[in-house]
Design a protein around this motif. Structure first.
Motif, PDB file in Angstrom:
ATOM      1  N   UNK A  54       0.730  -1.113  -0.025  1.00 23.44           N
ATOM      2  CA  UNK A  54      -0.065  -0.051  -0.038  1.00 23.44           C
ATOM      3  C   UNK A  54       0.881   1.228  -0.088  1.00 23.44           C
ATOM      4  N   UNK A  55       1.887   1.227   0.812  1.00 19.93           N
ATOM      5  CA  UNK A  55       2.911   2.239   0.703  1.00 19.93           C
ATOM      6  C   UNK A  55       3.452   2.678  -0.662  1.00 19.93           C
ATOM      7  N   UNK A  56       3.830   1.562  -1.307  1.00 18.37           N
ATOM      8  CA  UNK A  56       4.432   1.908  -2.578  1.00 18.37           C
ATOM      9  C   UNK A  56       3.556   2.418  -3.670  1.00 18.37           C
ATOM     10  N   UNK A  57       2.368   1.760  -3.432  1.00 20.49           N
ATOM     11  CA  UNK A  57       1.118   2.119  -4.336  1.00 20.49           C
ATOM     12  C   UNK A  57       0.679   3.403  -4.088  1.00 20.49           C
ATOM     13  N   UNK A  58       0.659   3.866  -2.867  1.00 16.70           N
ATOM     14  CA  UNK A  58       0.234   5.234  -2.272  1.00 16.70           C
ATOM     15  C   UNK A  58       1.259   6.130  -2.721  1.00 16.70           C
TER      16      UNK A  58
END
Length: 190
Positions: A54-58
């Motif tokens: 999620x952090x990477x996608x965020x």
């Protein structure tokens, strides 16, 4: 984010896994510590990975992920819950020895993914804060491992009391978790 905020976040993220693990443990035939730790490890690893994803996608495209994550979680949990209910209804009333000794890896992994999509959404939000995402993800994973293991063991004691209704209850819990995620994200209980 300070230590206390990280621990509160980790505990909060592990509650869905705890509830699902109780249902999973109740549907097994006397699960032991080994099965509890196996389940906890599967749930914990997946729950630790999802905020990282999620952090990477965020960083890349938060608005697209957050627009659909609640629907994906709801559909996965609904399908898994409905499957558990159907299996519970098919069981004979007095047949605890027919309960499986353990759940398959893919069933546990799919349940863990479904209950950890909220952690992915949290990871998207953390991409915009000054946090050490690795430490936060490890805290979430460790908390989830502990809570899912405890849930399996608690389910062990609830299962014999509930009989075949344990699996039906577990399915209802999964559907309830999915519905709650959907309702929260759609803002229906504002």
């Amino acid at each position: 984010m300070n230590l206390y905020a990280t621990l509160i976040l980790a505990f909060g993220m592990s509650m869905d896994a705890f509830a699902a693990a109780i249902g999973k443990g109740a549907s097994l035939h006397r699960p032991g510590l080994k099965e509890a730790l196996r389940t906890g490890l599967i749930f914990g690893v997946i729950e630790a990975l999802t905020p990282l994803i999620g952090w990477g996608v965020g960083i890349a495209a938060s608005r697209y992920v957050m627009a659909w994550d609640h629907w994906v979680a709801f559909i996965l949990l609904f399908i898994l819950g409905a499957r558990m209910i159907v299996e519970g209804l098919r069981k004979k009333v007095n047949a605890p020895e027919e309960a499986p000794e353990r759940h398959g890896f893919w069933l546990l992994a799919s349940t863990a993914v479904a209950t950890s999509l909220d952690a992915m959404a949290v990871g998207v939000g953390l991409a915009f804060l000054q946090v050490n995402i690795v430490t936060t993800a490890l805290a979430i994973g460790a908390s989830t491992m502990i809570m899912a293991s405890a849930g399996i063991l608690l389910g062990r004691f609830l299962g014999p009391m509930m009989g075949r209704w344990a699996e039906i209850f577990g399915g209802l819990v999964l559907i309830g978790i999915g519905s709650n995620i959907l309702i929260e994200h759609l803002g229906l209980l504002a």
